[in-house]
Design a protein around this motif. Structure first.
Motif, PDB file in Angstrom:
ATOM      1  N   MET A   9      23.531  10.333  17.960  1.00 44.02           N
ATOM      2  CA  MET A   9      23.620   9.904  19.367  1.00 44.02           C
ATOM      3  C   MET A   9      22.926  10.914  20.279  1.00 44.02           C
ATOM      4  SD  MET A   9      26.925   9.133  21.739  1.00 44.02           S
ATOM      5  CE  MET A   9      26.732   8.549  23.429  1.00 44.02           C
ATOM      6  N   LEU A  10      23.170  12.202  20.039  1.00 42.94           N
ATOM      7  CA  LEU A  10      22.552  13.225  20.895  1.00 42.94           C
ATOM      8  C   LEU A  10      21.028  13.205  20.733  1.00 42.94           C
ATOM      9  CD1 LEU A  10      23.213  15.430  22.934  1.00 42.94           C
ATOM     10  CD2 LEU A  10      23.240  17.072  21.046  1.00 42.94           C
ATOM     11  N   THR A 159      22.168   3.928  23.207  1.00 37.22           N
ATOM     12  CA  THR A 159      21.698   4.803  24.298  1.00 37.22           C
ATOM     13  C   THR A 159      20.240   4.500  24.642  1.00 37.22           C
ATOM     14  OG1 THR A 159      21.200   6.517  22.644  1.00 37.22           O
ATOM     15  CG2 THR A 159      23.310   6.682  23.824  1.00 37.22           C
ATOM     16  N   LYS A 160      19.328   4.906  23.742  1.00 35.51           N
ATOM     17  CA  LYS A 160      17.904   4.694  24.041  1.00 35.51           C
ATOM     18  C   LYS A 160      17.549   3.211  24.007  1.00 35.51           C
ATOM     19  CE  LYS A 160      16.344   5.489  19.268  1.00 35.51           C
ATOM     20  NZ  LYS A 160      15.251   5.986  18.429  1.00 35.51           N
ATOM     21  N   ALA A 161      18.308   2.424  23.254  1.00 31.25           N
ATOM     22  CA  ALA A 161      18.020   0.982  23.251  1.00 31.25           C
ATOM     23  C   ALA A 161      18.268   0.413  24.645  1.00 31.25           C
ATOM     24  CB  ALA A 161      18.869   0.263  22.209  1.00 31.25           C
ATOM     25  N   LEU A 337      25.721   9.839  32.258  1.00 33.12           N
ATOM     26  CA  LEU A 337      26.952   9.192  31.784  1.00 33.12           C
ATOM     27  C   LEU A 337      26.997   9.176  30.256  1.00 33.12           C
ATOM     28  CD1 LEU A 337      27.376   6.225  34.316  1.00 33.12           C
ATOM     29  CD2 LEU A 337      28.212   8.569  34.471  1.00 33.12           C
ATOM     30  N   GLN A 338      25.829   8.997  29.628  1.00 30.19           N
ATOM     31  CA  GLN A 338      25.767   9.075  28.152  1.00 30.19           C
ATOM     32  C   GLN A 338      26.176  10.478  27.701  1.00 30.19           C
ATOM     33  OE1 GLN A 338      21.565   8.351  27.662  1.00 30.19           O
ATOM     34  NE2 GLN A 338      21.776   6.120  27.537  1.00 30.19           N
ATOM     35  N   LEU A 339      25.604  11.477  28.376  1.00 28.45           N
ATOM     36  CA  LEU A 339      25.890  12.869  27.991  1.00 28.45           C
ATOM     37  C   LEU A 339      27.363  13.200  28.201  1.00 28.45           C
ATOM     38  CD1 LEU A 339      22.720  14.609  29.505  1.00 28.45           C
ATOM     39  CD2 LEU A 339      23.280  14.429  27.061  1.00 28.45           C
ATOM     40  N   VAL A 352      31.487  10.628  16.400  1.00 32.58           N
ATOM     41  CA  VAL A 352      30.598  10.164  17.478  1.00 32.58           C
ATOM     42  C   VAL A 352      29.662   9.037  17.026  1.00 32.58           C
ATOM     43  CG1 VAL A 352      28.697  10.880  18.983  1.00 32.58           C
ATOM     44  CG2 VAL A 352      30.681  12.349  18.702  1.00 32.58           C
ATOM     45  N   ASP A 353      29.046   9.212  15.870  1.00 29.88           N
ATOM     46  CA  ASP A 353      28.037   8.234  15.448  1.00 29.88           C
ATOM     47  C   ASP A 353      28.631   6.971  14.834  1.00 29.88           C
ATOM     48  OD1 ASP A 353      25.807   9.628  16.329  1.00 29.88           O
ATOM     49  OD2 ASP A 353      25.649  10.800  14.479  1.00 29.88           O
TER      50      ASP A 353
END
Ligand code: M6R
Length: 365
Positions: A9-10, A159-161, A337-339, A352-353
């Protein structure tokens, strides 16, 4: 591989400048978006479009909600946005000349695919899939496609999607706007702003230590409330979804104007409130909500443009973001907000993942 990152995720959060650039690559002209990015028939089809139905699930649905604000404002076309699992079971009326748009990272989400097949029987003008996986079912079954170019996304939390979907939806807005006669100056301004987007997101990522410093205030909490207005309401929804899925903290999002119509009753010192208020105009409207929260002992976290006039005081923490074109702010404000969710989850020690109970691709109803 995760490379030097502790979680996928990071890594994926940090890939955003590069993948947003990839989503724009080859699709921008000097002063406008290249309509043919949507395929050779796009221009003729867009000319006929009189309304749009956007259908998706989860995070992709939130991207659709942002797009409604953009498409109605710049292309002047009425837009409906709905979660696929509702759309497919409703007696939907599909008016003549409706463009049916699906949004999906995987292109295999069962409800989204079923909604596409269902709507086809109701006679839409054409279907457009905005998708991250070439050759997926959704891509194969749609008339037009635009790939988001985010590359494989491994973390279940999208996230990036999401940010590349938003980028693609801004391209759609400007392509449709162009065909519908959107002012050339406005097109040129937004195209220039889009070009600056990867660099801006890069700058926001450098604020990571400051976001991380906020996360301790959430780790012991059981609830959180996200507020936003306009196109930032869906960003608040997305912030709440990220927090609940990876940190298991119950989070809700409301349009800020709804606060006193109910959720204010929940606010006390145990309920942190996160507000996305990029510019002065939005902030002015939010300010009275913010006071209401403060008056009840709620702790406030405000994400705002570095140019807004808002002082930190007891109970109000302000995180300043670089100045961004107001229209593109939803993309940029997603990143902190993601962070935040990420750091809260790491503090809580969750997976997390691979959050409990969730799958990356929901291929069953
Ligand atoms: O692959 P899709 O975009 O169609 O998936 C839709 C949702 O399942 C997905 O966005 C989900 O909400 C996210 N993983 C949440 O982070």
């Amino acid at each position: 591989s995760k490379g030097d990152y502790r979680h996928f995720m990071l890594k994926e959060i940090h890939e955003q400048p590069a993948v947003i650039a990839a989503a724009l690559e080859g699709r921008l002209g000097e002063q406008s978006v290249l309509v043919e990015s949507f395929g050779p028939e796009a221009e003729a089809l867009f000319d006929r479009v009189r309304q749009i139905h956007i259908v998706a699930c989860g995070t992709s649905y939130h991207a659709g909600m942002v797009a409604r604000y953009w498409l109605e404002r710049f292309a002047g076309v009425p837009v409906q946005v709905e979660v696929a699992s509702e759309y497919r079971y409703r007696q939907v009326v599909v008016p003549e000349d409706t463009l049916f748009v699906t949004l999906s990272q995987s292109g295999e989400t069962a409800d989204t695919l079923a909604a596409l097949r269902f709507a086809r029987e109701r006679g839409y003008l054409a279907s457009l899939a905005i998708c991250n996986v070439p050759g997926s079912s959704l891509v194969r079954e749609s008339d037009l496609t635009l790939m988001t170019q985010a590359g494989p996304e491994i973390g279940v939390a999208s996230t990036k999607a999401f940010t590349t979907q938003l980028t693609a939806l801004m391209l759609l807005t400007l392509a449709l706007g162009r065909v519908k006669g959107l002012d050339g100056g406005v097109q040129a301004e937004l195209v220039a702003a889009l070009r600056g987007l990867p660099g801006l997101v890069e700058r926001v990522l450098r604020l990571d230590p400051q976001v991380e410093a906020l996360s301790a205030a959430f780790a012991e909490k059981h609830h959180a409330l996200f507020l936003g207005r306009g196109a930032h309401f869906p960003i608040a929804l997305e912030g709440a979804l990220k927090l609940k899925e990876i940190s298991y903290i119950h989070a809700e999002a409301y349009p800020a104007g709804e606060l006193k119509h109910g959720p204010l009753a929940l606010v006390d010192s145990e309920m942190p409130v996160i507000s996305v208020a990029p510019n002065d105009e939005l902030l002015d409207k939010l300010k009275s909500n913010l006071q209401e929260v403060r008056a009840r002992g709620g702790e406030l976290f405000v994400f705002a443009d570095e140019q807004v006039k808002l002082e930190e005081e007891e109970g109000i923490r302000v995180l300043r973001l670089p100045h961004v074109h107001e229209v593109l702010a939803p993309i940029v404000y997603t990143v902190p907000l993601q962070l935040l969710s990420y750091h809260v989850a790491v503090l809580k020690g969750t997976d997390v993942d691979q959050p409990r109970n969730l799958a990356k691709s929901v291929t069953v109803e």
